[in-house]
Design a protein around this motif. Sequence first.
Motif: not given
Length: 322
Positions: A45, A89-90, A92, A113-115, A215
């Motif tokens: 992250p 939980e994250w 990319w 970076i994605w949540t 992920t």
Amino acid sequence: MSIHAVKRAQCHLAWDNSIPPVLRVESGETVSFECLDASNGQVTPDTVASLLATLDIATLDQVNGPVYVSSALPGDTLQIDVVDIETAEWGWTGIIPGFGLLADEFPDPALKIWTLNRTSGEGSDGGYGHAWFDEKKGIKIPLKPFAGEMGVAPAEKGAFSTIPPYRTGGNIDTKHLSKGSTLYLPVGVEGALFSVGDGHAAQGDGEVCGTAIETSMRVTVRLTVLKDKPYVQTPHFSTSPSKDESGGYYCTTGIGPEIREATRDAVRHMISLLTAEHSLDRVEAYMLCSVAGDLRMHEVVDMPNYVIGLMLPKSIFGHALP
């Protein structure tokens, strides 16, 4: 029936029938795999985009396994039922220099970076959750996780890169292989030697820039040996009914370095299935492919091979397809 487990560290970087299995199971048993993302943990992250230009390419797209399935012999089919998938939980998405359909037009690294806002059970997101591409602009991506890499060892001796797709599976990057779907692969060696990896939280058909929402994930599959499907010569898959795919689809694929020939192979394989499972002659099967089948470009960036699928809606049949 007990669920077997493959640990995150039990991975390899090539499809090679000389790699010893990390686990032996009986046909019909379930295995849970703990898989790192396709960067093999190089992206975190806190990673900045410039790091993508210095990734250790040799360690990308690792797969976990292999798993030896008792009674699997060359010429058989391995049925892989996707029982469950849980993402991190994250995730990319990156533009990696030299990768992607427009690599010449996008030479510079970029990283998002994605949540991952995960949900359990059916809901407004379709049951998996969502990730915001841009919340201010209202661009929201529904999550539909799947493993990009699922394959068995090839019959040929030697080490084959995990980056391209093959007729025995591998990096097929097909977004329809989510929870509830079933993949069928042709067995090339005794025990099949199945492996899985490359977790994706969401992806469009084709994966045009070379990455999805990458992920880490836990993927649980049931592995069953079939002796009665000699027409499975490339990956086939069956999807379950969903909001997007009412009734579900059965898909045959063509895989190779030339798009038109891969497309022709996808149609040929569907004709073979229809003649074997539905007692159609080849002419009838060919016409049915034309009036009801949808051709899809599932994977177009992992050279040298493309994955083209012919998807047939199962709802057109009065009896069940697999």
